[in-house]
Structures are given as C-alpha cells and as structure tokens.
Design an enzyme around this catalytic site. Structure first.
Site, PDB file in Angstrom:
ATOM      1  N   ALA A 188       3.829   8.505   2.072  1.00  0.00           N
ATOM      2  CA  ALA A 188       2.454   8.011   1.909  1.00  0.00           C
ATOM      3  C   ALA A 188       2.477   6.622   1.290  1.00  0.00           C
ATOM      4  O   ALA A 188       3.528   5.977   1.193  1.00  0.00           O
ATOM      5  CB  ALA A 188       1.639   8.976   1.053  1.00  0.00           C
ATOM      6  N   ASN A 189       1.309   6.159   0.853  1.00  0.00           N
ATOM      7  CA  ASN A 189       1.190   4.873   0.167  1.00  0.00           C
ATOM      8  C   ASN A 189       0.098   4.983  -0.891  1.00  0.00           C
ATOM      9  O   ASN A 189      -0.480   6.052  -1.080  1.00  0.00           O
ATOM     10  CB  ASN A 189       0.903   3.753   1.170  1.00  0.00           C
ATOM     11  CG  ASN A 189      -0.356   4.022   1.963  1.00  0.00           C
ATOM     12  OD1 ASN A 189      -1.439   4.140   1.399  1.00  0.00           O
ATOM     13  ND2 ASN A 189      -0.220   4.139   3.284  1.00  0.00           N
ATOM     14  N   ARG A 190      -0.203   3.866  -1.551  1.00  0.00           N
ATOM     15  CA  ARG A 190      -1.115   3.904  -2.705  1.00  0.00           C
ATOM     16  C   ARG A 190      -2.581   3.676  -2.342  1.00  0.00           C
ATOM     17  O   ARG A 190      -3.415   3.496  -3.220  1.00  0.00           O
ATOM     18  CB  ARG A 190      -0.693   2.851  -3.734  1.00  0.00           C
ATOM     19  CG  ARG A 190       0.658   3.114  -4.382  1.00  0.00           C
ATOM     20  CD  ARG A 190       0.915   2.098  -5.495  1.00  0.00           C
ATOM     21  NE  ARG A 190       2.144   2.362  -6.208  1.00  0.00           N
ATOM     22  CZ  ARG A 190       3.326   1.836  -5.901  1.00  0.00           C
ATOM     23  NH1 ARG A 190       3.421   1.006  -4.868  1.00  0.00           N
ATOM     24  NH2 ARG A 190       4.404   2.121  -6.609  1.00  0.00           N
ATOM     25  N   SER A 191      -2.925   3.688  -1.077  1.00  0.00           N
ATOM     26  CA  SER A 191      -4.313   3.417  -0.703  1.00  0.00           C
ATOM     27  C   SER A 191      -5.258   4.465  -1.296  1.00  0.00           C
ATOM     28  O   SER A 191      -5.017   5.665  -1.199  1.00  0.00           O
ATOM     29  CB  SER A 191      -4.457   3.418   0.821  1.00  0.00           C
ATOM     30  OG  SER A 191      -5.807   3.274   1.186  1.00  0.00           O
ATOM     31  N   ALA A 243      -4.632   2.513   5.586  1.00  0.00           N
ATOM     32  CA  ALA A 243      -3.234   2.109   5.428  1.00  0.00           C
ATOM     33  C   ALA A 243      -2.359   3.200   6.047  1.00  0.00           C
ATOM     34  O   ALA A 243      -1.858   4.092   5.365  1.00  0.00           O
ATOM     35  CB  ALA A 243      -2.905   1.907   3.952  1.00  0.00           C
TER      36      ALA A 243
END
Length: 407
Positions: free
Chosen positions: A214-217, A280
């Site tokens: 995943a990512n920090r969005s 994202a």
C-alpha cells in the site's frame, strides 16, 4: 427560483467555518439569512456574519426591531431549508426535546421546512449516550445530517469524531436535502447534468491474508474533489480505496480494495463527462497471493511482482465512453513539473495535477497540498492550500471549461 437558507450558528470553535459556508452558498446563488446564538457570538461577530449574508444577523428573540420587521416565526417559514452549523451538543439536545427558549431553538421548532445539522463537538461529547439518543431521535424525526468528521480537535491532544464537516461537504448536503422540495436545488449550478467519476485513496494489494502492499494516501484530496463536484451540481461517483475518512455527502460511493477492483468500478461508472483520477494506485501486486499467513523462516520471502492495470491510461485511451475531460494526478518526489508533463503525454489525459510528495512536505496524509496544474498549453502553480480549497479551485476550473463549451 433562488433557494433561501436560514443558517443557525451555534457556539463552538467550528463557527469560524460558517463564515466560509456563507461565502460558498452566496457564490452558488443561494440567499442566506443567519441566526447567531449568544454562544455563537462569542466565537464570531454578528457584523462579520451580516456582512457576508448581505443583511444583519438575527440574535435576539425579544428584539422589538426584529420582531416588528420580520418576526421569529416568519424567519423560519420564509426559508426553503434550515441549516445548523455548527450544531453543538446543546442545540441538538434542544431540538430533540422540543425546547424553544431562544431565537434559534424557537425557529427550529416553528417550521415545516427541512432541517440539516452539521454536528461539531468534542469526541467524548459526540460519543456520549445522551448525544447518541438525541441524534437517533432527530434522524427519526427526519432531520438531515452531514458529518461529523474525524480528526484533530481544538483541545490539545484530543482526536476523534466530532469535527464539523467542511463547508463544501455541507454545500453538497444542502443541495441533496433540497431535492424534491419545490424543485431541484442544483438546477442552476454550473455542473448540473454532468456526471463526474473520481478515484480516491490508496489500493491494498494482498500478499497473504494479513499483509498487503500500500501507500500513505489518506483519500482526503479525492474525497474533497468529489464533494466539491457534488456542490456544483454534478452527479458524482466516487471510487474509493480503503480510507478512514467518511464518505462525502451527496455522492455515490463504490468501496474497493485493489487496483483491479478499482478499474472495474470505474469502467462500470462510465460513461461520464469528467474523470478525475486522484487515487494513489499501487503500481505492483504480487503474482500470487498466499492462501495462508507467510511465516518467518529466517530468510526474507521472494515476492514475484506484476504490474497493476494503469487506470488513468486505460480510461484516457478508451475508444468508447472516454470522458470529455480526463484529469490525472502525479505524485512526485523530484522534478515534479517535468515528470508531470511527460506523464500527461504518456497517459493520454487532458490535465495532470502534479504535487511534491517527498517525505519533507507531509502531503501524503496531511491536510494541505501544493499543486501544479499541467495542461497541453500551460502550467499553473498554485500556492500551499487546504485540500478542500484545492478541490474547490480545481472543480471551479472544470466548471468554467464546460460553461465555455470547449473540450
């Protein structure tokens, strides 16, 4: 016909947002009158409220001048919708129990028009059983509700549900509440009759039943854009990855987890006039998700990765049902504008909204954003702004494009 809003501003730190709410409503052609409670006047002044409304703010139920001029009963009867923002625990309790001991509570009781509340209070107050009972009663009585949102409070160290919804979220909820009441509120709005698809948040690409890529969005920017488009009258479909923020009012939301699911939801939402791809999306996923939790064996597992579908490029290059305007987002950590220009050409989209998400900027997951709007001919550099304001400016720019009837 111009819609008339009676805005009731109760006493809470969120009252400062009500000034922006009045401005947003006036921009969209609403007529706004305001009642300021005595507690509300401790946070903002009747002069500032009246200046934005274009007429004085009402404050006193026993004012001989006000009663002779309009009367507290007529004040609520002449409105198409009553909006309480901020709606404190105190005024919600008065509404639920039918109290009428001041101008605001009397106006709320002496009306047959729809009512919308935007709760705002400390998280413990919001979660208290008394407040929950009062809210349940108000919903049963047919009162519309927008928010509250979760986040950091004015009190130091306090965080949780209780933040008043942002002004554009409330504007969207107002348009929704007015539907079916003497006509469609959005009929004169610049994006009325337009369909907008927005993607938001991250995607989660599973590795095994407990781990994922995943990512920090946070989804804040995409959700704000969806709310802003709805506020201008658009029919909005928001395709959201996993986020912890509430769904915006007046928007159809499709919740997804993975990039493959997001693409399928976007394609199912077409045709549309505008596609805004803020999410994202993870670039890669594992080639094969493990059916059981992977155990540590002393050696790092070797993960075979495959590329995820490119949602922006897929939609931008569609031969059928391509949105008239396709807007992508480019989150970069260096050479922001140069990379965005190249991405716009490579993906085939019309605009790219580029921003610097290097660790030092705090953009990912934060409340503000600094963007560059890249088109085929121009680059606009916008200052650091709250994500809600970025959304409002972007959607207003889109609305102008459609009003000019240029592709």
């Amino acid at each position: 016909m111009q819609k008339r809003i009676l805005l009731i501003i109760a006493g809470g730190i969120a009252a400062y947002k009500s000034l922006d709410l009045i401005r947003r409503l006036k921009e969209r052609g609403y007529a706004v009158r305001a009642i300021l409670t005595p507690a509300g006047a401790e946070f903002i002044t009747p002069l500032s409220v009246g200046s934005l409304c274009g007429e004085r703010a009402f404050t006193d139920m026993f004012s001989l001048t006000d009663e002779a001029d309009i009367g507290h009963i007529a004040l609520s009867r002449q409105a198409d919708l009553l909006v309480v923002a901020p709606a404190t625990a105190d005024i919600l309790a008065k509404m639920a129990q039918g109290h009428a001991d001041d101008l605001a509570s009397t106006a709320l009781l002496a009306t047959d028009k729809p009512i919308l509340v935007a709760p705002a209070m400390n998280p413990l107050m919001w979660e208290h059983p008394a407040t929950r009972r009062n809210m349940a009663q108000l919903v049963a009585d047919g009162v519309h509700v927008v928010g509250p949102n979760s986040g950091r409070m004015a009190e130091r160290g306090e965080e949780g549900p209780g933040r008043m919804a942002e002004p554009l979220e409330i504007v969207a909820a107002i348009a929704l509440a007015l539907q079916g009441n003497a006509g469609q509120a959005g009929a004169a709005l610049p994006l009325a009759g337009r369909r907008v698809v927005v993607t938001s948040g991250p995607t989660h690409e599973p590795i095994d039943p407990v781990r994922y890529i995943a990512n920090r969005s946070s989804g804040r920017q995409g959700h704000a854009i969806a709310a802003a488009a709805a506020a201008l009258g658009a029919e909005v479909v928001l395709v959201s990855g996993p986020v912890s923020i509430p769904d915006p009012a007046g928007v159809t939301v499709r919740h997804v987890e993975t990039a493959v699911e997001m693409l399928a939801a976007v394609e199912a939402a077409l045709p549309a006039d505008v596609g805004i791809f803020t999410a994202a999306v993870a670039d890669w996923r594992v080639a094969g998700e493990a059916s059981q939790k992977m155990k540590k064996t002393g050696a790092a597992p070797k993960l075979a990765l495959v590329e995820n579908p490119d949602i922006l490029a897929t939609v931008a290059k569609r031969a059928v049902d391509r949105p008239r305007l396709v807007v992508g987002f480019a989150a970069e950590t260096e050479n922001v504008v140069a990379y965005a220009k190249a991405k716009r050409q490579r993906k085939g989209c019309d605009w790219i909204i580029a921003n610097d998400v290097s660790h030092a900027t705090g953009i990912m997951g934060g409340d503000n954003n600094t963007v560059h709007v890249v088109t085929a001919d121009t680059v606009e550099d916008w200052p650091d702004l709250p994500k809600t304001e970025v959304a409002a400016r972007l959607v207003a720019r889109i609305a102008r494009l459609f009003q000019e009837d240029r592709p």
